[in-house]
Design an enzyme around this catalytic site. Structure first.
Site, PDB file in Angstrom:
ATOM      1  N   ASN A  22      -0.850   5.011   3.776  1.00  0.00           N
ATOM      2  CA  ASN A  22      -0.560   4.357   2.614  1.00  0.00           C
ATOM      3  C   ASN A  22       0.130   4.841   2.048  1.00  0.00           C
ATOM      4  O   ASN A  22       0.409   6.151   2.008  1.00  0.00           O
ATOM      5  CB  ASN A  22      -2.050   3.735   2.454  1.00  0.00           C
ATOM      6  CG  ASN A  22      -2.176   3.438   0.722  1.00  0.00           C
ATOM      7  OD1 ASN A  22      -1.575   2.194   1.178  1.00  0.00           O
ATOM      8  ND2 ASN A  22      -2.351   3.859  -0.220  1.00  0.00           N
ATOM      9  N   HIS A  51       1.568   4.771  -2.053  1.00  0.00           N
ATOM     10  CA  HIS A  51       1.114   4.677  -3.489  1.00  0.00           C
ATOM     11  C   HIS A  51       1.918   4.499  -4.804  1.00  0.00           C
ATOM     12  O   HIS A  51       2.509   5.672  -4.075  1.00  0.00           O
ATOM     13  CB  HIS A  51       0.109   6.292  -3.290  1.00  0.00           C
ATOM     14  CG  HIS A  51      -0.521   5.653  -4.807  1.00  0.00           C
ATOM     15  ND1 HIS A  51      -1.699   4.895  -5.055  1.00  0.00           N
ATOM     16  CD2 HIS A  51      -0.470   5.982  -5.707  1.00  0.00           C
ATOM     17  CE1 HIS A  51      -2.130   4.348  -6.659  1.00  0.00           C
ATOM     18  NE2 HIS A  51      -1.727   5.302  -6.857  1.00  0.00           N
TER      19      HIS A  51
HETATM   20  C1  GRF Z   1       3.942  -1.086  -3.377  1.00  0.00           C
HETATM   21  O1  GRF Z   1       3.931  -1.129  -4.881  1.00  0.00           O
HETATM   22  C2  GRF Z   1       2.640  -0.389  -3.009  1.00  0.00           C
HETATM   23  O2  GRF Z   1       2.899   0.849  -3.934  1.00  0.00           O
HETATM   24  C3  GRF Z   1       1.659  -0.860  -2.849  1.00  0.00           C
HETATM   25  O3  GRF Z   1       1.913  -1.750  -3.253  1.00  0.00           O
HETATM   26  C4  GRF Z   1       2.972  -2.019  -3.116  1.00  0.00           C
HETATM   27  C5  GRF Z   1       4.040  -3.209  -1.696  1.00  0.00           C
HETATM   28  O4  GRF Z   1       5.015  -3.967  -2.001  1.00  0.00           O
HETATM   29  N1  GRF Z   1       0.542   0.212  -2.453  1.00  0.00           N
HETATM   30  P1  GRF Z   1       5.170  -4.685  -0.901  1.00  0.00           P
HETATM   31  O5  GRF Z   1       4.718  -5.811  -0.812  1.00  0.00           O
HETATM   32  O6  GRF Z   1       5.948  -3.504   0.467  1.00  0.00           O
HETATM   33  O7  GRF Z   1       6.462  -5.464  -1.508  1.00  0.00           O
END
Ligand code: GRF
Length: 201
Positions: free
Chosen positions: A112, A114
């Site tokens: 994941n 974050h």
């Molecule tokens: C990002 O801010 C990531 O850190 C979090 O979800 C968001 C995803 O953005 N886990 P995207 O859908 O890839 O534009």
């Protein structure tokens, strides 16, 4: 001679804009990554991010969480993951919690991203704008994305990779910080996958 790199069959999970997935697809196409995205799963049929894989002919699967039991929800995923021979699950803005059955089957193979420097500013409720507001409020001098393995606890698994950026204290807001961190995420996620390709090669 070139070092042999492990090439993963990736399933990406998304819920929204999928810009992290887009960055990964770009890095697969450019050859920076040897892995391939074989499947994209979303809980949201309206997810804008489903467009990128569909244009490339990558299989997509929408599984709504409502109207089915947790076991059924897990089984649909597990059947599709197995069918596509997936060996790395990449969560890219997926808002549902991964069910214990999927975590158990793919332990050590789910990652994941974050948008803060874990172990700080993680855990339940720490997503989206909340994260950046908490970072600013705490007066931190740096922030940045963390790529980590996923286990049963939110934002708890082993850290694979982080990238740091200086915060302009007094000027940066949650909004400006969110934009800066997201830009770094695009690089951080693919670098993390590359680290795994090299470690496992
Ligand atoms: C990002 O801010 C990531 O850190 C979090 O979800 C968001 C995803 O953005 N886990 P995207 O859908 O890839 O534009």
């Amino acid at each position: 001679m070139d070092k042999y790199l492990k090439s993963f069959n990736i399933a990406a999970y998304i819920s929204g804009s999928g810009t992290n997935l887009k960055a990964i697809l770009d890095n697969v196409l450019s050859g920076f990554l040897s892995s391939k995205v074989k499947l994209v799963i979303s809980n949201n049929e309206e997810a804008v991010g489903l467009g990128f894989p569909r244009e490339l002919g990558i299989d997509t699967l929408v599984i709504k969480r409502t109207g089915i039991t947790r076991d059924e929800f897990s089984k649909i995923q597990l059947d599709s993951l197995q069918k596509h021979d997936i060996d790395l699950i990449v969560l890219a803005g997926y808002i549902k919690k991964i069910t214990p059955k999927v975590v158990d089957k793919y332990r050590g193979k789910i990652i994941n991203i974050h948008p803060a420097l874990l172990p700080k500013f993680g855990g339940k409720g720490m997503y989206g704008k909340n994260v950046h507001e908490a970072v600013i409020l705490a007066g931190e001098s740096q922030s940045g994305p963390t790529v980590h393995f996923v286990d049963e606890i939110y934002d708890n698994g082993e850290i694979i990779h982080q990238k740091k950026i200086d915060i302009d204290i007094g000027n940066d807001t949650a909004e400006t910080l969110a934009k800066k961190v997201l830009q770094l995420e695009y690089l951080a996620y693919s670098e993390a996958i590359k680290i795994l390709e090299e470690e496992r090669g």
